[in-house]
Design a protein around this motif. Structure first.
Motif, PDB file in Angstrom:
ATOM      1  N   VAL A 292       4.321  11.490   5.496  1.00 14.25           N
ATOM      2  CA  VAL A 292       4.678  10.417   6.425  1.00 14.25           C
ATOM      3  C   VAL A 292       4.653   9.116   5.633  1.00 14.25           C
ATOM      4  CG1 VAL A 292       4.141   9.211   8.569  1.00 14.25           C
ATOM      5  CG2 VAL A 292       3.620  11.644   8.362  1.00 14.25           C
ATOM      6  N   ARG A 293       5.789   8.487   5.506  1.00 14.54           N
ATOM      7  CA  ARG A 293       5.870   7.199   4.812  1.00 14.54           C
ATOM      8  C   ARG A 293       5.798   6.078   5.837  1.00 14.54           C
ATOM      9  NH1 ARG A 293       7.419   7.858  -0.603  1.00 14.54           N
ATOM     10  NH2 ARG A 293       8.012   5.662  -0.762  1.00 14.54           N
ATOM     11  N   ALA A 294       5.201   4.952   5.446  1.00 11.77           N
ATOM     12  CA  ALA A 294       5.031   3.844   6.379  1.00 11.77           C
ATOM     13  C   ALA A 294       4.855   2.540   5.620  1.00 11.77           C
ATOM     14  CB  ALA A 294       3.812   4.094   7.275  1.00 11.77           C
ATOM     15  N   ALA A 295       5.200   1.448   6.282  1.00 10.65           N
ATOM     16  CA  ALA A 295       4.991   0.129   5.682  1.00 10.65           C
ATOM     17  C   ALA A 295       3.507  -0.181   5.544  1.00 10.65           C
ATOM     18  CB  ALA A 295       5.676  -0.940   6.528  1.00 10.65           C
ATOM     19  N   ALA A 296       2.717   0.335   6.508  1.00 10.14           N
ATOM     20  CA  ALA A 296       1.273   0.096   6.485  1.00 10.14           C
ATOM     21  C   ALA A 296       0.545   1.417   6.657  1.00 10.14           C
ATOM     22  CB  ALA A 296       0.868  -0.879   7.589  1.00 10.14           C
ATOM     23  N   VAL A 297      -0.425   1.650   5.776  1.00  2.98           N
ATOM     24  CA  VAL A 297      -1.326   2.797   5.886  1.00  2.98           C
ATOM     25  C   VAL A 297      -2.683   2.244   6.291  1.00  2.98           C
ATOM     26  CG1 VAL A 297      -2.435   4.714   4.688  1.00  2.98           C
ATOM     27  CG2 VAL A 297      -0.071   4.094   4.133  1.00  2.98           C
ATOM     28  N   VAL A 298      -3.255   2.781   7.374  1.00  8.36           N
ATOM     29  CA  VAL A 298      -4.511   2.258   7.922  1.00  8.36           C
ATOM     30  C   VAL A 298      -5.540   3.383   7.932  1.00  8.36           C
ATOM     31  CG1 VAL A 298      -5.587   1.017   9.830  1.00  8.36           C
ATOM     32  CG2 VAL A 298      -3.126   0.776   9.419  1.00  8.36           C
ATOM     33  N   SER A 299      -6.714   3.111   7.366  1.00  9.58           N
ATOM     34  CA  SER A 299      -7.767   4.125   7.296  1.00  9.58           C
ATOM     35  C   SER A 299      -8.887   3.816   8.267  1.00  9.58           C
ATOM     36  CB  SER A 299      -8.341   4.204   5.878  1.00  9.58           C
ATOM     37  OG  SER A 299      -9.511   5.007   5.873  1.00  9.58           O
ATOM     38  N   ASN A 300      -9.240   4.828   9.056  1.00  7.60           N
ATOM     39  CA  ASN A 300     -10.385   4.738   9.965  1.00  7.60           C
ATOM     40  C   ASN A 300     -11.602   5.449   9.368  1.00  7.60           C
ATOM     41  OD1 ASN A 300     -11.707   4.129  12.426  1.00  7.60           O
ATOM     42  ND2 ASN A 300     -11.132   6.081  13.327  1.00  7.60           N
ATOM     43  N   LEU A 301     -11.539   5.778   8.076  1.00  7.67           N
ATOM     44  CA  LEU A 301     -12.593   6.537   7.415  1.00  7.67           C
ATOM     45  C   LEU A 301     -13.640   5.612   6.813  1.00  7.67           C
ATOM     46  CD1 LEU A 301     -10.361   9.083   5.411  1.00  7.67           C
ATOM     47  CD2 LEU A 301     -11.096   9.206   7.801  1.00  7.67           C
ATOM     48  N   ASN A 302     -14.788   6.204   6.476  1.00 10.03           N
ATOM     49  CA  ASN A 302     -15.773   5.501   5.646  1.00 10.03           C
ATOM     50  C   ASN A 302     -15.067   5.023   4.376  1.00 10.03           C
ATOM     51  OD1 ASN A 302     -17.823   5.240   3.480  1.00 10.03           O
ATOM     52  ND2 ASN A 302     -19.242   5.998   5.012  1.00 10.03           N
ATOM     53  N   PRO A 303     -15.259   3.758   3.954  1.00  5.01           N
ATOM     54  CA  PRO A 303     -14.551   3.260   2.772  1.00  5.01           C
ATOM     55  C   PRO A 303     -14.732   4.134   1.531  1.00  5.01           C
ATOM     56  CG  PRO A 303     -15.633   1.462   3.917  1.00  5.01           C
ATOM     57  CD  PRO A 303     -16.090   2.723   4.582  1.00  5.01           C
ATOM     58  N   ARG A 304     -15.925   4.683   1.355  1.00  5.84           N
ATOM     59  CA  ARG A 304     -16.148   5.548   0.193  1.00  5.84           C
ATOM     60  C   ARG A 304     -15.290   6.800   0.266  1.00  5.84           C
ATOM     61  NH1 ARG A 304     -22.387   6.593  -0.957  1.00  5.84           N
ATOM     62  NH2 ARG A 304     -21.717   8.752  -1.055  1.00  5.84           N
ATOM     63  N   LEU A 305     -15.166   7.357   1.449  1.00  2.50           N
ATOM     64  CA  LEU A 305     -14.361   8.561   1.636  1.00  2.50           C
ATOM     65  C   LEU A 305     -12.893   8.273   1.349  1.00  2.50           C
ATOM     66  CD1 LEU A 305     -14.817  11.499   2.490  1.00  2.50           C
ATOM     67  CD2 LEU A 305     -14.367  10.805   4.845  1.00  2.50           C
ATOM     68  N   LEU A 306     -12.415   7.135   1.812  1.00  5.10           N
ATOM     69  CA  LEU A 306     -11.027   6.761   1.559  1.00  5.10           C
ATOM     70  C   LEU A 306     -10.750   6.602   0.072  1.00  5.10           C
ATOM     71  CD1 LEU A 306      -8.194   5.611   2.291  1.00  5.10           C
ATOM     72  CD2 LEU A 306      -9.301   3.349   2.423  1.00  5.10           C
ATOM     73  N   TYR A 307     -11.504   5.719  -0.582  1.00  4.25           N
ATOM     74  CA  TYR A 307     -11.164   5.334  -1.953  1.00  4.25           C
ATOM     75  C   TYR A 307     -11.544   6.371  -2.994  1.00  4.25           C
ATOM     76  CZ  TYR A 307      -9.896   0.672  -0.341  1.00  4.25           C
ATOM     77  OH  TYR A 307      -9.280  -0.381   0.291  1.00  4.25           O
ATOM     78  N   LEU A 308     -12.570   7.154  -2.714  1.00  5.64           N
ATOM     79  CA  LEU A 308     -13.017   8.115  -3.727  1.00  5.64           C
ATOM     80  C   LEU A 308     -12.462   9.515  -3.512  1.00  5.64           C
ATOM     81  CD1 LEU A 308     -16.757   7.054  -4.197  1.00  5.64           C
ATOM     82  CD2 LEU A 308     -14.707   6.205  -5.357  1.00  5.64           C
ATOM     83  N   SER A 309     -11.879   9.775  -2.335  1.00  5.62           N
ATOM     84  CA  SER A 309     -11.388  11.124  -2.055  1.00  5.62           C
ATOM     85  C   SER A 309      -9.884  11.213  -1.840  1.00  5.62           C
ATOM     86  CB  SER A 309     -12.086  11.702  -0.817  1.00  5.62           C
ATOM     87  OG  SER A 309     -13.478  11.808  -1.026  1.00  5.62           O
ATOM     88  N   LEU A 310      -9.254  10.148  -1.359  1.00  6.44           N
ATOM     89  CA  LEU A 310      -7.843  10.232  -0.987  1.00  6.44           C
ATOM     90  C   LEU A 310      -6.908   9.437  -1.892  1.00  6.44           C
ATOM     91  CD1 LEU A 310      -7.970   9.997   2.925  1.00  6.44           C
ATOM     92  CD2 LEU A 310      -8.145  12.005   1.462  1.00  6.44           C
ATOM     93  N   ILE A 311      -7.460   8.711  -2.846  1.00  9.26           N
ATOM     94  CA  ILE A 311      -6.630   7.842  -3.690  1.00  9.26           C
ATOM     95  C   ILE A 311      -6.900   8.139  -5.158  1.00  9.26           C
ATOM     96  CG2 ILE A 311      -6.156   5.432  -4.336  1.00  9.26           C
ATOM     97  CD1 ILE A 311      -6.887   4.645  -1.481  1.00  9.26           C
ATOM     98  N   ASP A 312      -5.843   8.229  -5.928  1.00  5.75           N
ATOM     99  CA  ASP A 312      -5.953   8.448  -7.370  1.00  5.75           C
ATOM    100  C   ASP A 312      -6.745   7.287  -7.980  1.00  5.75           C
ATOM    101  OD1 ASP A 312      -5.634   8.772 -10.101  1.00  5.75           O
ATOM    102  OD2 ASP A 312      -3.442   8.889 -10.052  1.00  5.75           O
ATOM    103  N   PRO A 313      -7.874   7.562  -8.622  1.00  8.62           N
ATOM    104  CA  PRO A 313      -8.686   6.464  -9.174  1.00  8.62           C
ATOM    105  C   PRO A 313      -7.942   5.616 -10.204  1.00  8.62           C
ATOM    106  CG  PRO A 313      -9.488   8.599  -9.938  1.00  8.62           C
ATOM    107  CD  PRO A 313      -8.502   8.874  -8.853  1.00  8.62           C
ATOM    108  N   ALA A 314      -6.910   6.162 -10.817  1.00  7.39           N
ATOM    109  CA  ALA A 314      -6.175   5.425 -11.853  1.00  7.39           C
ATOM    110  C   ALA A 314      -5.447   4.204 -11.285  1.00  7.39           C
ATOM    111  CB  ALA A 314      -5.179   6.357 -12.545  1.00  7.39           C
TER     112      ALA A 314
END
Length: 541
Positions: A292-314
């Motif tokens: 699903v592509r979108a202009a805005a992606v919004v996360s309702n997750l714990n910030p640690r869960l979002l950034y450390l689990s769903l996003i390429d650290p690079a």
């Protein structure tokens, strides 16, 4: 396969995600919500946990849900009904007596233990309410964001700072001093400056450690006490209540409100990756491979869960990754739901017929010293041998939750370590600790253990696996000074945004923090709508 295109995609259908979605859809945006579980609501859900018995599985009581959000989303039109407790709290004492609190009752009850404390109650309440009234206005406002860059970026934040200063300027000097103390001192020290008797200090002190893995004498815990003063039920400030049908009634009303505005809500659709292209979040990939592509992606997750689990650290700045890895989680919570054949028969207040005290928040922790020992016990051994238990029996107010003549109870238990020492797993100890919690209640109500027909256990690990609450943290990050307001989740990113363009946060890991408030979802939606208006974000078509 052609990717689906929307204006906004929201990761997580917890209550803040639903609130955010409803506001964005009301503004005419095309919104999709993706929820991993089979039901929306996050930790605010009602489920059958024993045949014929339903209860609020995790979040369990109503007060902090913001009245503006209730009005804007017309939640009452979608089935939400909240009833008040007949008593606010009931606390059995160590010497066999008890303290009750509630409208018209608290002063007389406190006078049983201290006439001086009864005299001070009004002054204490007025002082806290004066500060809470000002801070309550900030709940639905984006905090000033600390920015580096050009004046164009800095001007809006300077204006926010000026508005904040204007609000705080309405406090007189005594209240400003009190506010500083509340942010810096402990709940225990603060309460001991006001009161002399243990029961009232314990009753108020519980609000300073609820969901907070700390001693009541830990610096900063006085703010947690204040945080729980922001609430209201049916227009009555400081009141606690029950949503008929359980906490899931709140989120089901939110989901209906969002759907009526055109929000596409999909359950059983977890997200495995946020797609990032040229430093911008442009969509998500679901667990089953759908894009699903979108202009805005919004996360309702714990910030640690979002950034450390769903996003390429690079694609994230190294300093940001380091900081987010230090985001402190863990609320010392062990959550249980029990099916009961009869109501607890308390030694200090006998009877199994429904009485006012059965409708209250029942606090089993007689002194601040007891609470402090529970914390240190958990730090050393993994869990308190004499734990803190708050019990709520919602079926005394709502007969839809249990068969006739029977009841359900929520046990919110502390303190337990988010992670056990020596690498041990909560899976190996959850039943033993659950027995301890039942035995703790049984010490005050000797019929309790034999009345338990079934139970549901949620250790910190269970809460993490089921709801994404890291370390069982009900707040998505501890409420401590360096993780609050403009620093929630990180200084420089306190405005519901992060280092990636097009990526927003709307969960409890942002201002104003945890509890079923809806405020983070509301505030994030305002920022996202602003970015669409300013053409920082482009509609899908």
């Amino acid at each position: 396969m052609t990717a689906e295109v929307r204006d906004v995609v929201i990761v997580g259908g917890g209550h803040n995600g639903l609130v955010c979605a409803a506001y964005l859809a009301r503004a005419g945006l095309k919104v999709t919500v993706l929820e991993r579980r089979s039901v929306v609501g996050g930790a605010a859900v009602t489920e059958e946990f024993h045949p014929g018995f339903r209860n609020s599985v995790a979040a369990y009581t109503v007060s902090l849900l913001n009245p503006k959000i209730i009005r804007d989303l017309r939640l009452h039109e979608y089935g939400l009904r909240v009833v008040e407790r007949r008593l606010a709290n009931f606390l059995p004492t160590a010497d066999g007596r008890y303290l009750c609190s509630g409208a018209g009752r608290t002063r007389g009850e406190v006078a049983k233990f201290s006439a001086a404390d009864a005299e001070r109650l009004e002054g204490y309440a007025e002082r806290l309410e004066r500060i809470a009234d000002v801070l309550r206005e900030l709940v639905l406002q984006t905090p000033p964001n600390v920015v580096s860059g050009n004046w164009f970026e800095a001007i809006p934040e300077l204006l926010r700072t000026a508005r904040l200063g204007s609000r705080l300027g309405r406090l007189d000097m005594d209240s400003r001093r009190e506010l500083l103390r509340l942010f810096a001192t402990s709940a225990g020290d603060y309460l001991e400056d006001w009161f002399e008797s243990d029961p009232i200090k314990a009753l108020y002190g519980f609000d300073g450690i609820v969901g907070h893995y700390a001693s009541p004498y830990s610096p900063g815990s006085a703010y947690v006490l204040l945080h729980h003063c922001f609430g209201e039920v049916n227009g009555k400030k400081g009141t606690w209540g029950h949503a008929l049908g359980g906490m899931g009634a709140i989120t089901q009303a939110m989901a209906k409100s969002a759907a009526a505005r055109g929000v596409d809500i999909r359950v059983g659709s977890g997200v495995r990756e946020v797609i990032v292209e040229k430093g911008r979040a442009v969509g998500v990939v679901s667990a089953d491979g759908q894009t699903v592509r979108a202009a805005a992606v919004v996360s309702n997750l714990n910030p640690r869960l979002l950034y450390l689990s769903l996003i390429d650290p690079a694609v994230l700045p190294k300093s940001f990754l380091e900081r987010i890895g230090q985001w402190r989680c863990g609320s010392g919570t062990f959550r249980m739901n029990v099916a009961l054949s009869e109501l607890p028969d308390f030694t200090c207040l006998p009877g199994t017929a429904v009485a006012d005290h059965h409708t209250a928040g029942i606090i089993l922790a007689p002194t601040l010293g007891y609470m402090e020992k529970a914390y240190f016990d958990a730090r050393i051994g993994g869990w308190s041998r004499k734990p803190i238990v708050e019990m709520v029996i919602p079926s005394t107010l709502d007969d839809s939750l249990a068969p006739a003549g029977m009841h359900v109870a929520s046990l919110f238990c502390q303190h337990v370590a988010p992670e056990l020492p020596n690498g041990e797993s909560w899976d190996d100890h959850r039943d033993k600790v659950a027995d301890l919690m039942i035995d703790t209640v049984n010490q005050h109500a000797p019929n309790f253990k034999q009345s338990v027909l079934g139970r549901q256990i949620m250790s910190p690990l269970d809460l993490e696996r089921t709801f994404g609450l890291i370390g069982g943290d009900i707040f998505h990050g501890r409420l401590q000074l360096d993780q609050m307001f403009s620093a929630r989740p990180m200084l420089g990113y306190g405005n519901y945004r992060g280092p990636l363009q097009g990526l927003y946060l709307c969960g409890s890991g942002t201002h104003p923090g945890g509890g079923v408030t809806g405020a983070p979802g509301h505030n994030a939606a305002q920022e996202i709508m602003s970015d669409f208006r300013l053409r920082r974000l482009r509609r899908s078509g």
